[in-house]
Motif scaffolding. Structure first.
Motif, PDB file in Angstrom:
ATOM      1  N   ARG A  47       0.859  -1.171   0.000  1.00  0.00           N
ATOM      2  CA  ARG A  47       0.000   0.000   0.000  1.00  0.00           C
ATOM      3  C   ARG A  47       0.900   1.226   0.000  1.00  0.00           C
ATOM      4  NH1 ARG A  47      -0.791  -3.097   3.852  1.00  0.00           N
ATOM      5  NH2 ARG A  47      -0.379  -1.624   5.498  1.00  0.00           N
ATOM      6  N   PRO A  48       0.505   2.276  -0.704  1.00  0.00           N
ATOM      7  CA  PRO A  48       1.379   3.453  -0.757  1.00  0.00           C
ATOM      8  C   PRO A  48       1.406   4.184   0.587  1.00  0.00           C
ATOM      9  CG  PRO A  48      -0.729   3.948  -1.764  1.00  0.00           C
ATOM     10  CD  PRO A  48      -0.746   2.479  -1.438  1.00  0.00           C
ATOM     11  N   GLU A  69      -6.031   9.892  -4.623  1.00  0.00           N
ATOM     12  CA  GLU A  69      -5.429   8.656  -5.131  1.00  0.00           C
ATOM     13  C   GLU A  69      -4.901   7.794  -3.982  1.00  0.00           C
ATOM     14  OE1 GLU A  69      -4.562  11.757  -6.256  1.00  0.00           O
ATOM     15  OE2 GLU A  69      -5.646  11.703  -8.165  1.00  0.00           O
ATOM     16  N   GLU A  70      -4.255   8.427  -2.996  1.00  0.00           N
ATOM     17  CA  GLU A  70      -3.741   7.691  -1.835  1.00  0.00           C
ATOM     18  C   GLU A  70      -4.902   7.078  -1.051  1.00  0.00           C
ATOM     19  OE1 GLU A  70       0.342  10.210  -0.821  1.00  0.00           O
ATOM     20  OE2 GLU A  70      -1.592  10.931  -0.058  1.00  0.00           O
ATOM     21  N   ASN A  71      -5.966   7.864  -0.844  1.00  0.00           N
ATOM     22  CA  ASN A  71      -7.139   7.348  -0.141  1.00  0.00           C
ATOM     23  C   ASN A  71      -7.763   6.168  -0.866  1.00  0.00           C
ATOM     24  OD1 ASN A  71      -7.523   8.707   2.333  1.00  0.00           O
ATOM     25  ND2 ASN A  71      -8.222  10.533   1.247  1.00  0.00           N
ATOM     26  N   ALA A  72      -7.879   6.257  -2.174  1.00  0.00           N
ATOM     27  CA  ALA A  72      -8.455   5.156  -2.950  1.00  0.00           C
ATOM     28  C   ALA A  72      -7.612   3.889  -2.783  1.00  0.00           C
ATOM     29  CB  ALA A  72      -8.559   5.539  -4.425  1.00  0.00           C
ATOM     30  N   ALA A  73      -6.297   4.031  -2.843  1.00  0.00           N
ATOM     31  CA  ALA A  73      -5.416   2.867  -2.688  1.00  0.00           C
ATOM     32  C   ALA A  73      -5.524   2.272  -1.290  1.00  0.00           C
ATOM     33  CB  ALA A  73      -3.969   3.260  -2.988  1.00  0.00           C
ATOM     34  N   LEU A  74      -5.649   3.123  -0.275  1.00  0.00           N
ATOM     35  CA  LEU A  74      -5.783   2.631   1.093  1.00  0.00           C
ATOM     36  C   LEU A  74      -7.109   1.894   1.294  1.00  0.00           C
ATOM     37  CD1 LEU A  74      -4.317   5.680   3.045  1.00  0.00           C
ATOM     38  CD2 LEU A  74      -3.185   3.507   2.529  1.00  0.00           C
ATOM     39  N   VAL A  75      -8.190   2.449   0.771  1.00  0.00           N
ATOM     40  CA  VAL A  75      -9.503   1.817   0.909  1.00  0.00           C
ATOM     41  C   VAL A  75      -9.523   0.476   0.174  1.00  0.00           C
ATOM     42  CG1 VAL A  75     -11.936   1.988   0.220  1.00  0.00           C
ATOM     43  CG2 VAL A  75     -10.794   3.932   1.303  1.00  0.00           C
ATOM     44  N   GLN A  76      -9.015   0.448  -1.041  1.00  0.00           N
ATOM     45  CA  GLN A  76      -9.037  -0.778  -1.824  1.00  0.00           C
ATOM     46  C   GLN A  76      -8.057  -1.820  -1.295  1.00  0.00           C
ATOM     47  OE1 GLN A  76      -8.501   0.634  -5.838  1.00  0.00           O
ATOM     48  NE2 GLN A  76     -10.415   1.769  -5.763  1.00  0.00           N
ATOM     49  N   LYS A 122      -2.803  10.917   7.590  1.00  0.00           N
ATOM     50  CA  LYS A 122      -3.869  10.294   6.806  1.00  0.00           C
ATOM     51  C   LYS A 122      -4.990  11.273   6.468  1.00  0.00           C
ATOM     52  CE  LYS A 122      -6.703   8.307  10.482  1.00  0.00           C
ATOM     53  NZ  LYS A 122      -7.329   7.097  10.972  1.00  0.00           N
ATOM     54  N   ASN A 123      -5.158  12.317   7.273  1.00  0.00           N
ATOM     55  CA  ASN A 123      -6.179  13.319   6.989  1.00  0.00           C
ATOM     56  C   ASN A 123      -5.802  14.231   5.827  1.00  0.00           C
ATOM     57  OD1 ASN A 123      -7.986  12.524   9.077  1.00  0.00           O
ATOM     58  ND2 ASN A 123      -6.575  13.459  10.548  1.00  0.00           N
ATOM     59  N   LYS A 124      -4.549  14.162   5.395  1.00  0.00           N
ATOM     60  CA  LYS A 124      -4.095  14.974   4.263  1.00  0.00           C
ATOM     61  C   LYS A 124      -3.749  14.116   3.052  1.00  0.00           C
ATOM     62  CE  LYS A 124      -2.332  18.565   7.300  1.00  0.00           C
ATOM     63  NZ  LYS A 124      -1.155  19.236   7.844  1.00  0.00           N
TER      64      LYS A 124
END
Length: 170
Positions: free
Chosen positions: A80-81, A94-101, A88-90
């Motif tokens: 995961r990136p 794209e980073e959020n999508a990778a973390l969720v997936q 994490k709030n910033k």
């Protein structure tokens, strides 16, 4: 060391969650699954028969079944990136999508039916909120120290089926 700290934190959280719940004493046939399990693989089977590994070749994961009928599952994608901002709030979209997936976690209570070879998860809370308050039934096989179950209602929706394999840790 970082993995040990993360695992310890996860276990402490799960112990606190389980300690706050009333114990479910009417759990039949659950003892064969009681303990800790580590993730071996998650394989999605698409409607056309093609297969994918949604969490990568060597996913990380921990499954806990306790004697009182509580469970907790944590699955993480192999890589995961890191969040560039270090907060994490910033994270970028794209980073959020990778973390969720790259994450799937939920906890609640479970029951095992040895006759029908099913595990029924009563999902209390989940990273994927659509599962919260639902009942998820999985057919399973148990061979030596390997637990394999089939997910027909995946977080990917549609007609995707997942085969999940765990190895007994304790």
């Amino acid at each position: 060391m970082k993995k040990l700290i993360l695992l310890s934190g996860f276990l402490i959280i799960m112990l606190n969650v389980f300690a706050e719940k009333p114990q479910n004493t009417a759990i039949p046939d659950s003892t064969e699954l009681t303990g800790l399990w580590t993730l071996v693989t998650v394989e999605n089977i698409n409607p056309d028969g093609s297969k994918t590994l949604p969490y990568g070749i060597s996913p990380k994961g921990l499954l806990v079944f306790d004697k009182s009928g509580n469970y907790a599952i944590q699955i993480l994608k192999t890589s995961r990136p890191k969040v560039a901002a270090g907060d994490k709030n910033k994270a970028t979209p794209e980073e959020n999508a990778a973390l969720v997936q790259g994450n799937n976690s939920h906890f609640g209570s479970f029951k095992v039916n040895k006759a029908s070879k099913t595990i029924t998860f009563h999902v209390e809370d989940a990273f994927y909120p659509n599962w919260e308050g639902t009942i998820q039934e999985r057919t399973y096989t148990l061979s030596n120290s390997e637990l394999k179950y089939v997910v027909t209602n995946t977080t990917n929706g549609g007609n995707i089926t997942a085969v999940v394999i765990w190895k007994r840790k304790i």
